[in-house]
Design a protein around this motif. Structure first.
Motif, PDB file in Angstrom:
ATOM      1  N   SER A  32       0.845  -1.187   0.000  1.00  0.00           N
ATOM      2  CA  SER A  32       0.000   0.000   0.000  1.00  0.00           C
ATOM      3  C   SER A  32       0.882   1.239   0.000  1.00  0.00           C
ATOM      4  CB  SER A  32      -0.924   0.013   1.224  1.00  0.00           C
ATOM      5  OG  SER A  32      -1.655   1.224   1.293  1.00  0.00           O
ATOM      6  N   LYS A  36      -3.277   4.953  -0.321  1.00  0.00           N
ATOM      7  CA  LYS A  36      -3.719   4.796  -1.703  1.00  0.00           C
ATOM      8  C   LYS A  36      -3.270   3.452  -2.258  1.00  0.00           C
ATOM      9  CE  LYS A  36      -3.749   9.747  -2.705  1.00  0.00           C
ATOM     10  NZ  LYS A  36      -5.201   9.822  -2.778  1.00  0.00           N
ATOM     11  N   THR A  39      -0.952   3.045  -7.171  1.00  0.00           N
ATOM     12  CA  THR A  39      -0.237   4.239  -7.586  1.00  0.00           C
ATOM     13  C   THR A  39       0.848   3.845  -8.585  1.00  0.00           C
ATOM     14  OG1 THR A  39       1.415   4.064  -5.837  1.00  0.00           O
ATOM     15  CG2 THR A  39      -0.615   5.285  -5.320  1.00  0.00           C
ATOM     16  N   SER A  90      -2.830   5.489 -13.124  1.00  0.00           N
ATOM     17  CA  SER A  90      -2.551   5.991 -11.776  1.00  0.00           C
ATOM     18  C   SER A  90      -3.149   7.374 -11.554  1.00  0.00           C
ATOM     19  CB  SER A  90      -1.041   6.013 -11.520  1.00  0.00           C
ATOM     20  OG  SER A  90      -0.388   6.973 -12.337  1.00  0.00           O
ATOM     21  N   ASN A  93      -6.795   6.760 -11.051  1.00  0.00           N
ATOM     22  CA  ASN A  93      -6.986   6.181  -9.711  1.00  0.00           C
ATOM     23  C   ASN A  93      -6.925   7.258  -8.638  1.00  0.00           C
ATOM     24  OD1 ASN A  93      -7.142   3.599 -10.796  1.00  0.00           O
ATOM     25  ND2 ASN A  93      -4.971   3.183 -10.487  1.00  0.00           N
ATOM     26  N   HIS A  94      -5.989   8.205  -8.808  1.00  0.00           N
ATOM     27  CA  HIS A  94      -5.863   9.308  -7.849  1.00  0.00           C
ATOM     28  C   HIS A  94      -7.149  10.134  -7.812  1.00  0.00           C
ATOM     29  CE1 HIS A  94      -3.939  12.494  -5.521  1.00  0.00           C
ATOM     30  NE2 HIS A  94      -4.430  13.368  -6.378  1.00  0.00           N
ATOM     31  N   LEU A  95      -7.792  10.256  -8.966  1.00  0.00           N
ATOM     32  CA  LEU A  95      -9.042  11.023  -9.047  1.00  0.00           C
ATOM     33  C   LEU A  95     -10.264  10.158  -8.762  1.00  0.00           C
ATOM     34  CD1 LEU A  95      -8.219  13.080 -12.281  1.00  0.00           C
ATOM     35  CD2 LEU A  95      -8.153  13.895  -9.916  1.00  0.00           C
ATOM     36  N   ARG A  96     -10.018   8.907  -8.376  1.00  0.00           N
ATOM     37  CA  ARG A  96     -11.080   7.947  -8.042  1.00  0.00           C
ATOM     38  C   ARG A  96     -11.985   7.672  -9.238  1.00  0.00           C
ATOM     39  NH1 ARG A  96     -12.802   9.706  -1.800  1.00  0.00           N
ATOM     40  NH2 ARG A  96     -10.673   9.528  -0.934  1.00  0.00           N
ATOM     41  N   ILE A  97     -11.339   7.467 -10.371  1.00  0.00           N
ATOM     42  CA  ILE A  97     -12.059   7.144 -11.604  1.00  0.00           C
ATOM     43  C   ILE A  97     -11.611   5.768 -12.078  1.00  0.00           C
ATOM     44  CG2 ILE A  97     -12.436   7.785 -14.027  1.00  0.00           C
ATOM     45  CD1 ILE A  97     -11.878  10.700 -13.168  1.00  0.00           C
ATOM     46  N   GLY A  98     -12.550   4.875 -12.282  1.00  0.00           N
ATOM     47  CA  GLY A  98     -12.236   3.538 -12.730  1.00  0.00           C
ATOM     48  C   GLY A  98     -11.915   3.498 -14.222  1.00  0.00           C
ATOM     49  N   THR A 120     -16.588  12.252 -18.501  1.00  0.00           N
ATOM     50  CA  THR A 120     -15.633  12.171 -17.398  1.00  0.00           C
ATOM     51  C   THR A 120     -14.336  12.884 -17.748  1.00  0.00           C
ATOM     52  OG1 THR A 120     -16.553  10.056 -16.640  1.00  0.00           O
ATOM     53  CG2 THR A 120     -14.314  10.602 -15.926  1.00  0.00           C
ATOM     54  N   TYR A 131      -4.139  17.862 -14.046  1.00  0.00           N
ATOM     55  CA  TYR A 131      -4.249  16.406 -14.048  1.00  0.00           C
ATOM     56  C   TYR A 131      -4.493  15.886 -15.458  1.00  0.00           C
ATOM     57  CZ  TYR A 131      -4.433  16.227  -8.942  1.00  0.00           C
ATOM     58  OH  TYR A 131      -4.118  16.314  -7.601  1.00  0.00           O
TER      59      TYR A 131
END
Length: 247
Positions: A32, A36, A39, A90, A93-98, A120, A131
């Motif tokens: 981990s 997060k 990453t 990554s 993922n940081h923006l919580r988007i699959g 999106t 970003y």
């Protein structure tokens, strides 16, 4: 917050299973990265340690044989696009988007991260442009970080150049070709967007998409920015950066 790292050592038990003795090596796996998951640091570290484990185990068992060379080449062919696309993922993922990683190259020689809607991506472009720029460049960034990590391991004699031969060469070549396309744009095929937006790559051409959105953040949204879509100013910027890279 500190990373949680699992360190694996090649001990006598493993050496006896392989039937050979060799210098003890350390392989680190990040469970981990703080709070997060998935990453760039985590993906790169885990991939490189896995690559080294495969390479060293095969070399201990079979030496520098055709089986060893073919296997490491195959791992590299699959691994380079996988980690490159994981670099792009990554940021999402940081923006919580699959999203979905499709590292197997298609007929145009392109690997994809897809499964993301236009809405999106437009939201990222308009509200988090920094970003959105990094979403384009993060694949190349991932390759660059891995090359530097391999260089460090070889320099400090923690890993042999033989183990990294294909991996190091392929990533150096990949980044050089990508960046040189601004000097020789004809070597890059024109990208056409797939009919279903969920089948499309999230950014298209990493370099040209980044340049276009850096210079014209208010331009009409388009995933695949080809050389012909860039303004003269953007093309000039791309050529200057290519020359700087090779100078």
């Amino acid at each position: 917050m500190k990373k949680i790292i699992l360190t694996t050592l090649i001990l006598g038990v493993v050496c006896s299973l392989l039937g050979q003795e060799r210098k003890q090596k350390e392989y680190s796996f990040i469970i981990s990265d703080g709070i997060k998951m998935f990453t760039m640091t985590q993906s790169n570290e885990n991939y490189l340690s896995s690559y080294r484990l495969i390479g060293n185990s095969l070399h201990d068992s079979f030496g520098h044989s055709r089986l060893y060379s073919y296997t490491m080449f195959a791992v590299t062919i699959l691994g380079v696009p996988y980690t490159h696309e994981r670099g792009h993922m990554s940021v999402l993922n940081h923006l919580r988007i699959g999203s979905i990683n499709q590292p197997i190259m298609n007929e145009r020689g392109a690997a994809y991260v897809n499964g993301v809607t236009n809405e999106t991506l437009i939201n990222i472009e308009k509200n988090n442009n920094k970003y959105y720029i990094r979403l384009h460049t993060s694949g190349i960034e991932s390759d660059y970080v891995l090359v530097n990590k391999m260089s460090d391991l070889m320099f400090f004699e923690e890993e042999s150049s033989e183990t990294f031969f294909f991996e190091y060469l392929m990533r150096k070549l990949s980044n050089s070709v990508y960046i040189s396309q601004s000097l020789y744009p004809s070597i890059s095929p024109e990208l056409k967007e797939e009919e279903n937006e969920l089948d499309r790559d999230i950014v298209g051409h990493d370099v040209w998409g980044a340049i276009h959105n850096l210079h014209n953040p208010e331009a009409e949204f388009k995933r695949y920015n080809n050389w012909s879509d860039l303004t003269s100013e953007e093309k000039s910027y791309g050529k200057k950066n290519s020359l700087a890279f090779f100078s």
